[in-house]
Design an enzyme around this catalytic site. Structure first.
Site, PDB file in Angstrom:
ATOM      1  N   ARG A   1      32.874  53.725  52.725  1.00 32.59           N
ATOM      2  CA  ARG A   1      31.651  53.881  52.808  1.00 32.59           C
ATOM      3  C   ARG A   1      30.932  52.561  52.835  1.00 32.59           C
ATOM      4  NH1 ARG A   1      31.780  50.376  48.326  1.00 32.59           N
ATOM      5  NH2 ARG A   1      33.412  50.927  46.717  1.00 32.59           N
TER       6      ARG A   1
ATOM      7  N   VAL B   1      28.317  47.400  48.715  1.00 34.17           N
ATOM      8  CA  VAL B   1      27.361  46.705  48.299  1.00 34.17           C
ATOM      9  C   VAL B   1      26.957  45.404  49.000  1.00 34.17           C
ATOM     10  CG1 VAL B   1      26.626  45.071  46.144  1.00 34.17           C
ATOM     11  CG2 VAL B   1      27.702  47.436  45.951  1.00 34.17           C
TER      12      VAL B   1
ATOM     13  N   GLU C   1      43.245  48.479  49.170  1.00 36.10           N
ATOM     14  CA  GLU C   1      42.564  49.700  49.411  1.00 36.10           C
ATOM     15  C   GLU C   1      41.656  49.719  50.365  1.00 36.10           C
ATOM     16  OE1 GLU C   1      39.910  51.255  46.506  1.00 36.10           O
ATOM     17  OE2 GLU C   1      39.053  49.218  45.868  1.00 36.10           O
TER      18      GLU C   1
ATOM     19  N   ASN D   1      37.908  51.118  51.292  1.00 39.67           N
ATOM     20  CA  ASN D   1      36.554  51.621  50.827  1.00 39.67           C
ATOM     21  C   ASN D   1      36.120  52.487  52.076  1.00 39.67           C
ATOM     22  OD1 ASN D   1      36.660  51.122  48.063  1.00 39.67           O
ATOM     23  ND2 ASN D   1      36.191  49.016  48.639  1.00 39.67           N
TER      24      ASN D   1
ATOM     25  N   GLY E   1      35.718  50.297  41.385  1.00 42.75           N
ATOM     26  CA  GLY E   1      34.948  49.318  40.665  1.00 42.75           C
ATOM     27  C   GLY E   1      35.311  48.728  39.726  1.00 42.75           C
ATOM     28  N   GLY E   2      36.960  48.232  39.891  1.00 29.32           N
ATOM     29  CA  GLY E   2      37.430  47.366  39.072  1.00 29.32           C
ATOM     30  C   GLY E   2      37.935  48.235  37.537  1.00 29.32           C
TER      31      GLY E   2
ATOM     32  N   GLU F   1      52.181  48.249  41.100  1.00 31.04           N
ATOM     33  CA  GLU F   1      52.541  47.245  42.108  1.00 31.04           C
ATOM     34  C   GLU F   1      52.412  45.845  41.530  1.00 31.04           C
ATOM     35  OE1 GLU F   1      49.182  47.774  44.853  1.00 31.04           O
ATOM     36  OE2 GLU F   1      48.006  46.364  43.936  1.00 31.04           O
TER      37      GLU F   1
ATOM     38  N   GLU G   1      40.491  46.170  52.157  1.00 33.11           N
ATOM     39  CA  GLU G   1      40.670  45.192  51.406  1.00 33.11           C
ATOM     40  C   GLU G   1      41.718  44.664  51.027  1.00 33.11           C
ATOM     41  OE1 GLU G   1      37.037  46.240  48.001  1.00 33.11           O
ATOM     42  OE2 GLU G   1      38.977  46.473  47.486  1.00 33.11           O
TER      43      GLU G   1
HETATM   44  P1  ADP Z   1      38.529  48.835  42.765  1.00 37.05           P
HETATM   45  O1  ADP Z   1      38.784  49.931  43.331  1.00 37.05           O
HETATM   46  O2  ADP Z   1      38.426  48.995  41.609  1.00 37.05           O
HETATM   47  O3  ADP Z   1      37.889  47.748  43.387  1.00 37.05           O
HETATM   48  P2  ADP Z   1      41.172  47.306  43.659  1.00 37.05           P
HETATM   49  O4  ADP Z   1      42.473  47.955  43.969  1.00 37.05           O
HETATM   50  O5  ADP Z   1      40.296  47.005  45.080  1.00 37.05           O
HETATM   51  O6  ADP Z   1      40.350  48.143  42.794  1.00 37.05           O
HETATM   52  O7  ADP Z   1      41.101  46.216  42.830  1.00 37.05           O
HETATM   53  C1  ADP Z   1      40.098  45.208  42.193  1.00 37.05           C
HETATM   54  C2  ADP Z   1      40.625  43.720  42.017  1.00 37.05           C
HETATM   55  O8  ADP Z   1      41.654  43.796  41.070  1.00 37.05           O
HETATM   56  C3  ADP Z   1      40.945  43.041  43.362  1.00 37.05           C
HETATM   57  O9  ADP Z   1      39.795  42.342  43.994  1.00 37.05           O
HETATM   58  C4  ADP Z   1      41.653  42.083  42.721  1.00 37.05           C
HETATM   59  O10 ADP Z   1      40.908  40.959  42.309  1.00 37.05           O
HETATM   60  C5  ADP Z   1      42.456  42.560  41.422  1.00 37.05           C
HETATM   61  N1  ADP Z   1      43.828  43.188  42.110  1.00 37.05           N
HETATM   62  C6  ADP Z   1      44.069  44.266  42.449  1.00 37.05           C
HETATM   63  N2  ADP Z   1      45.344  44.194  42.760  1.00 37.05           N
HETATM   64  C7  ADP Z   1      45.922  43.289  42.546  1.00 37.05           C
HETATM   65  C8  ADP Z   1      47.086  42.962  42.361  1.00 37.05           C
HETATM   66  N3  ADP Z   1      48.189  43.578  43.006  1.00 37.05           N
HETATM   67  N4  ADP Z   1      47.487  41.596  42.120  1.00 37.05           N
HETATM   68  C9  ADP Z   1      46.385  40.980  41.678  1.00 37.05           C
HETATM   69  N5  ADP Z   1      45.220  41.258  41.459  1.00 37.05           N
HETATM   70  C10 ADP Z   1      44.940  42.617  41.989  1.00 37.05           C
END
Ligand code: ADP
Length: 453
Positions: free
Chosen positions: A292, A295, A288, A290, A164-165, A200, A275
């Site tokens: 499940r 939303v 990643e 998800n 969730g960010g 990363e 994603e």
């Molecule tokens: P969550 O599980 O909290 O959704 P994510 O790993 O999917 O976490 O990352 C959420 C958001 O963060 C992504 O949609 C993107 O906007 C940003 N993000 C994640 N990884 C990167 C990356 N390596 N570079 C740039 N933005 C990223």
């Protein structure tokens, strides 16, 4: 045996699941905290059982309480929704060991692919492109820093169990890395009970594009197009749409096939989302999975005509998918706005309280997934999402028009919402032309701030 399904969730997704069950004539059991006694899902389910105090860890996150309700009610299935226990492998395991069907993947699949660091290792092995970074979890600050220097700043530090960010930091220098690494680890431990981090490369201004998959227990696994979720604030999605304005047929196939490959690599069964970040040159990188329902699943439902929750239920009952890859046809355009109880002017502070008056939008191509009603009191304990407003039209342009009209006709009194914020986002040149990335909302807010100074 006659089935009976317990929904281990609240809010709009609990309502969504109950509706699907009703269509399939499966009786439902709602669970609720004392704060949710008057919630819509409690009213709609055939039975309802109180599982504890308002705070999530005393109710919706309490495995014992949820399971006791399942056993006491004679439930044969549990749908976890999203959030709460939906990606908790221990929960999936215990549910299965009680002889109850978990509407989701196996505990084994969750543990492999639900853990972000291990998921990246699996993706790399399966030949799915990933963002450059550490090979799984990093062992402490110094090792993390070494990797960061090797791939070059800016980098991201991510909690392997984050979601969730949350549990994510962007780091632009060695000094910052040293300052933030241990703190992020401690915060991750406090929030997710897991301090492990990975590193990363930070991709500047990517789009967030995700692929919906459905996999049954008979070995069939299909992809259902993509959702573009680039409109995010602080890594949290606000507007989603499908198809993505930048994805063409060839790219869709490539991303879809990569998603299926990954799901198959862990013998994934049920609905899932893979994603990706997509850069300016349309290179895509797995970030990643998800494990499940999400939303934003209605976006896919509108453009494919597939009821994803019903498919989830079919899969959990051991039935084959109701369609093949060839039968997946994308048609039209869908947009979803997440309507939240929050005060945009006050830095998006949550705005719980009583809804005194409510007028909901409707009409051709309008879908509203919500649990709110006039007189409903939005509790302060949970996520601030009130509703998902989804529009569907033949073209993107028409969908935007339709969304604007629907937002104009959506009136909530008593609490503050982000409806006007959506309205202004949909008017930006960037959104209209489809040229957005995950940093767009941040820049838009800066622009607004400057205008007011
Ligand atoms: P969550 O599980 O909290 O959704 P994510 O790993 O999917 O976490 O990352 C959420 C958001 O963060 C992504 O949609 C993107 O906007 C940003 N993000 C994640 N990884 C990167 C990356 N390596 N570079 C740039 N933005 C990223």
């Amino acid at each position: 045996m006659a089935e009976k399904l317990l929904v281990a969730n609240r809010g709009e997704i609990a309502v969504r699941v109950i509706r699907a069950c009703k269509e399939l004539s499966i009786p439902t059991v709602a669970v609720y905290s004392t704060a949710d006694e008057h919630s819509m899902h409690v009213k709609l389910a055939d039975e309802a059982i109180c599982i504890g105090e308002p705070r999530s860890n005393k109710s919706y996150l309490n495995i014992n309480n949820v399971l006791s309700a399942a056993v006491a009610s004679g439930a044969t299935m549990i749908h976890p929704g999203y959030g709460f226990l939906s990606e908790n492998e221990q929960f999936a395991e215990i549910v299965a060991s009680c002889g109850i069907k978990f509407v989701g993947p196996s505990a084994d699949a969750i543990s492999k692919i639900g853990d972000k660091a291990s998921a990246k290792v699996i993706a790399r092995k399966a030949g799915v492109p990933v963002v450059e970074g550490s090979e799984g979890i990093v062992d402490g600050l110094e090792e993390g820093l070494k990797i960061a220097k090797k791939i070059g700043f800016p980098v991201m530090i991510k909690a392997t169990s984050g979601g969730g960010g949350r549990g994510i930091s962007i780091i632009r220098s060695e000094k910052e890395f040293r300052d933030v690494f241990n703190r992020t680890s401690m915060e991750a431990e406090a929030s997710f009970g897991d301090k492990n981090l990975y590193v990363e490369k930070y991709i500047e201004n990517p789009r967030h594009i995700e692929v919906q998959v459905l996999c049954d227990s008979h070995g069939s696994c299909i992809y259902l197009g993509e959702r573009d979720c680039s409109l995010q604030r602080r890594n949290q999605k606000i507007i989603e749409e499908g198809p993505s304005p930048v994805v063409n047929k060839a790219l869709r196939k490539k991303m879809g096939e990569a998603a299926v490959k990954l799901a198959k690599a862990v013998n994934y069964v049920n609905a899932g989302t893979i994603e990706f970040l997509v850069d300016k040159n349309l290179n895509f990188y797995f970030i990643e999975m998800n494990t499940r329902i999400q939303v934003e699943h209605p976006v896919t439902e509108m453009i494919t005509g597939v009821d994803l929750v019903k498919e989830q239920l079919r899969i959990a009952l051991g039935k084959p998918l109701s369609l093949t890859q060839k039968q997946v046809v994308l048609e039209g355009h869908a947009i979803e706005c997440r309507i939240n109880a929050e005060d945009v002017q006050e830095n998006f502070r949550p705005s719980p309280g009583k809804i005194t008056q409510l007028i909901l939008p409707g009409g051709n191509g309008i879908r509203l997934d919500t649990h709110i009603y006039p007189g409903y009191e939005v509790p302060p304990f949970y996520d601030s999402m009130l509703a998902k407003l989804i529009v569907y039209a033949p073209t993107r342009k028409e969908a935007i028009r339709k969304m604007l009209v629907a937002l104009e006709q959506f009136m909530v009194d008593g609490i503050t919402t982000n409806i006007e914020f959506h309205y202004s986002l949909l008017h930006t040149q960037e959104f209209i032309s489809g040229e957005v990335d995950t940093g767009f909302i941040g820049r838009f807010l800066e622009r607004l701030k400057e205008m007011h100074e």
